[in-house]
Scaffold this motif. Structure first.
Motif, PDB file in Angstrom:
ATOM      1  N   THR A 113       0.686  -1.111  -0.124  1.00 40.00           N
ATOM      2  CA  THR A 113      -0.082  -0.074  -0.031  1.00 40.00           C
ATOM      3  C   THR A 113       0.788   1.076  -0.096  1.00 40.00           C
ATOM      4  O   THR A 113       2.016   1.119   0.408  1.00 40.00           O
ATOM      5  CB  THR A 113      -1.026  -0.228   1.375  1.00 40.00           C
ATOM      6  OG1 THR A 113      -0.132   0.047   2.366  1.00 40.00           O
ATOM      7  CG2 THR A 113      -1.707  -1.259   1.196  1.00 40.00           C
ATOM      8  N   PRO A 114       0.232   2.500  -0.262  1.00 40.54           N
ATOM      9  CA  PRO A 114       1.122   3.682  -0.366  1.00 40.54           C
ATOM     10  C   PRO A 114       1.648   3.894   0.971  1.00 40.54           C
ATOM     11  O   PRO A 114       0.876   3.551   2.204  1.00 40.54           O
ATOM     12  CB  PRO A 114       0.184   4.841  -0.719  1.00 40.54           C
ATOM     13  CG  PRO A 114      -0.858   4.088  -1.417  1.00 40.54           C
ATOM     14  CD  PRO A 114      -1.000   2.621  -0.910  1.00 40.54           C
ATOM     15  N   ALA A 115       2.888   4.144   1.155  1.00 39.67           N
ATOM     16  CA  ALA A 115       3.583   4.634   2.520  1.00 39.67           C
ATOM     17  C   ALA A 115       2.749   5.274   3.470  1.00 39.67           C
ATOM     18  O   ALA A 115       2.553   5.125   4.631  1.00 39.67           O
ATOM     19  CB  ALA A 115       4.920   4.882   2.446  1.00 39.67           C
ATOM     20  N   ASP A 116       2.173   6.448   2.811  1.00 39.76           N
ATOM     21  CA  ASP A 116       1.204   7.267   4.023  1.00 39.76           C
ATOM     22  C   ASP A 116       0.092   6.837   4.187  1.00 39.76           C
ATOM     23  O   ASP A 116      -0.665   7.251   5.166  1.00 39.76           O
ATOM     24  CB  ASP A 116       1.438   8.734   3.051  1.00 39.76           C
ATOM     25  CG  ASP A 116       0.585   8.578   1.816  1.00 39.76           C
ATOM     26  OD1 ASP A 116       0.418   7.591   1.239  1.00 39.76           O
ATOM     27  OD2 ASP A 116      -0.329   9.622   1.383  1.00 39.76           O
ATOM     28  N   HIS A 117      -0.317   5.794   3.773  1.00 46.50           N
ATOM     29  CA  HIS A 117      -1.688   4.868   4.169  1.00 46.50           C
ATOM     30  C   HIS A 117      -1.429   4.308   5.492  1.00 46.50           C
ATOM     31  O   HIS A 117      -2.386   4.183   6.006  1.00 46.50           O
ATOM     32  CB  HIS A 117      -2.258   4.223   3.027  1.00 46.50           C
ATOM     33  CG  HIS A 117      -2.740   4.976   1.799  1.00 46.50           C
ATOM     34  ND1 HIS A 117      -3.469   4.353   0.966  1.00 46.50           N
ATOM     35  CD2 HIS A 117      -2.665   6.067   1.575  1.00 46.50           C
ATOM     36  CE1 HIS A 117      -3.634   5.186  -0.039  1.00 46.50           C
ATOM     37  NE2 HIS A 117      -3.225   6.350   0.437  1.00 46.50           N
ATOM     38  N   HIS A 118      -0.223   3.697   5.676  1.00 48.96           N
ATOM     39  CA  HIS A 118       0.240   2.824   6.783  1.00 48.96           C
ATOM     40  C   HIS A 118      -0.509   3.196   7.958  1.00 48.96           C
ATOM     41  O   HIS A 118      -0.887   2.731   8.813  1.00 48.96           O
ATOM     42  CB  HIS A 118       1.655   2.512   6.780  1.00 48.96           C
ATOM     43  CG  HIS A 118       1.953   1.174   7.572  1.00 48.96           C
ATOM     44  ND1 HIS A 118       2.206   1.483   8.863  1.00 48.96           N
ATOM     45  CD2 HIS A 118       1.943  -0.022   7.492  1.00 48.96           C
ATOM     46  CE1 HIS A 118       2.367   0.422   9.478  1.00 48.96           C
ATOM     47  NE2 HIS A 118       2.038  -0.364   8.710  1.00 48.96           N
ATOM     48  N   ARG A 119       0.066   4.650   8.221  1.00 51.03           N
ATOM     49  CA  ARG A 119      -0.417   5.226   9.531  1.00 51.03           C
ATOM     50  C   ARG A 119      -1.832   5.157   9.751  1.00 51.03           C
ATOM     51  O   ARG A 119      -2.350   4.747  10.940  1.00 51.03           O
ATOM     52  CB  ARG A 119       0.333   6.625   9.522  1.00 51.03           C
ATOM     53  CG  ARG A 119      -0.085   7.254  10.974  1.00 51.03           C
ATOM     54  CD  ARG A 119       0.038   8.728  10.869  1.00 51.03           C
ATOM     55  NE  ARG A 119      -0.532   9.669   9.806  1.00 51.03           N
ATOM     56  CZ  ARG A 119      -1.677  10.010   9.896  1.00 51.03           C
ATOM     57  NH1 ARG A 119      -2.477   9.956  10.925  1.00 51.03           N
ATOM     58  NH2 ARG A 119      -2.309  10.832   8.976  1.00 51.03           N
ATOM     59  N   ILE A 120      -2.598   5.441   8.822  1.00 48.23           N
ATOM     60  CA  ILE A 120      -4.203   5.385   8.904  1.00 48.23           C
ATOM     61  C   ILE A 120      -4.448   4.068   9.367  1.00 48.23           C
ATOM     62  O   ILE A 120      -5.431   3.831  10.229  1.00 48.23           O
ATOM     63  CB  ILE A 120      -4.517   5.928   7.782  1.00 48.23           C
ATOM     64  CG1 ILE A 120      -4.433   7.505   7.433  1.00 48.23           C
ATOM     65  CG2 ILE A 120      -6.517   5.606   7.785  1.00 48.23           C
ATOM     66  CD1 ILE A 120      -4.800   7.924   6.300  1.00 48.23           C
ATOM     67  N   PHE A 121      -4.057   3.042   8.424  1.00 49.31           N
ATOM     68  CA  PHE A 121      -4.327   1.730   8.818  1.00 49.31           C
ATOM     69  C   PHE A 121      -4.065   1.228  10.151  1.00 49.31           C
ATOM     70  O   PHE A 121      -4.874   0.751  10.863  1.00 49.31           O
ATOM     71  CB  PHE A 121      -3.851   0.842   7.691  1.00 49.31           C
ATOM     72  CG  PHE A 121      -4.097   1.044   6.354  1.00 49.31           C
ATOM     73  CD1 PHE A 121      -5.383   1.595   5.941  1.00 49.31           C
ATOM     74  CD2 PHE A 121      -3.219   0.601   5.310  1.00 49.31           C
ATOM     75  CE1 PHE A 121      -5.456   1.708   4.483  1.00 49.31           C
ATOM     76  CE2 PHE A 121      -3.587   1.002   4.060  1.00 49.31           C
ATOM     77  CZ  PHE A 121      -4.501   1.617   3.408  1.00 49.31           C
ATOM     78  N   ASP A 122      -2.824   1.319  10.613  1.00 47.59           N
ATOM     79  CA  ASP A 122      -2.445   0.927  12.079  1.00 47.59           C
ATOM     80  C   ASP A 122      -3.102   1.591  12.974  1.00 47.59           C
ATOM     81  O   ASP A 122      -3.546   1.294  13.957  1.00 47.59           O
ATOM     82  CB  ASP A 122      -0.756   1.419  12.165  1.00 47.59           C
ATOM     83  CG  ASP A 122      -0.261   0.464  13.166  1.00 47.59           C
ATOM     84  OD1 ASP A 122      -0.354  -0.818  13.291  1.00 47.59           O
ATOM     85  OD2 ASP A 122       0.396   0.845  13.800  1.00 47.59           O
ATOM     86  N   GLU A 123      -3.347   3.040  12.825  1.00 42.10           N
ATOM     87  CA  GLU A 123      -4.210   3.781  13.879  1.00 42.10           C
ATOM     88  C   GLU A 123      -5.718   3.142  13.845  1.00 42.10           C
ATOM     89  O   GLU A 123      -6.147   3.078  15.064  1.00 42.10           O
ATOM     90  CB  GLU A 123      -4.235   5.142  13.612  1.00 42.10           C
ATOM     91  CG  GLU A 123      -3.001   5.921  13.955  1.00 42.10           C
ATOM     92  CD  GLU A 123      -3.046   7.397  13.510  1.00 42.10           C
ATOM     93  OE1 GLU A 123      -4.134   7.963  12.824  1.00 42.10           O
ATOM     94  OE2 GLU A 123      -2.153   8.112  13.495  1.00 42.10           O
ATOM     95  N   ALA A 124      -6.080   2.764  12.946  1.00 40.48           N
ATOM     96  CA  ALA A 124      -7.603   2.220  12.893  1.00 40.48           C
ATOM     97  C   ALA A 124      -7.440   0.856  13.683  1.00 40.48           C
ATOM     98  O   ALA A 124      -8.581   0.632  14.290  1.00 40.48           O
ATOM     99  CB  ALA A 124      -8.039   2.067  11.559  1.00 40.48           C
TER     100      ALA A 124
END
Length: 87
Positions: free
Chosen positions: A23-34
């Protein structure tokens, strides 16, 4: 009664097959926070639960499931798109 385990750590999760997703690197934070906010132990458990629910399958028993995803509060500042079922 379950047999006593000799080693500490994560319990075995049974037979599984790996899926590699990039996935795009900047999406990882959102996925992990969720996944953290929803109480999943790992990103892998979170993705397994999302995929199972999306396809109308039972969530694997080893996945900590805090409740149906549609009942979870939205994460501030994020937008969860409506998923279309395959078929």
């Amino acid at each position: 009664m379950e047999p006593r385990r000799a080693k500490p750590g994560t319990r075995p999760k049974g037979e599984r097959k790996a899926i590699t997703v990039r996935t795009p690197a900047d999406h990882h934070r959102i996925f992990d926070e969720a996944r953290q906010q929803l109480g999943y132990a790992s990103l892998s458990d979170y993705v397994a639960a999302l995929l199972a629910e999306h396809h109308g399958l039972p969530v694997p028993p080893y996945v900590h499931r805090p409740g149906p995803l549609h009942e979870q509060p939205a994460i501030p500042g994020t937008r969860v798109p409506e998923l279309r079922k395959a078929g």
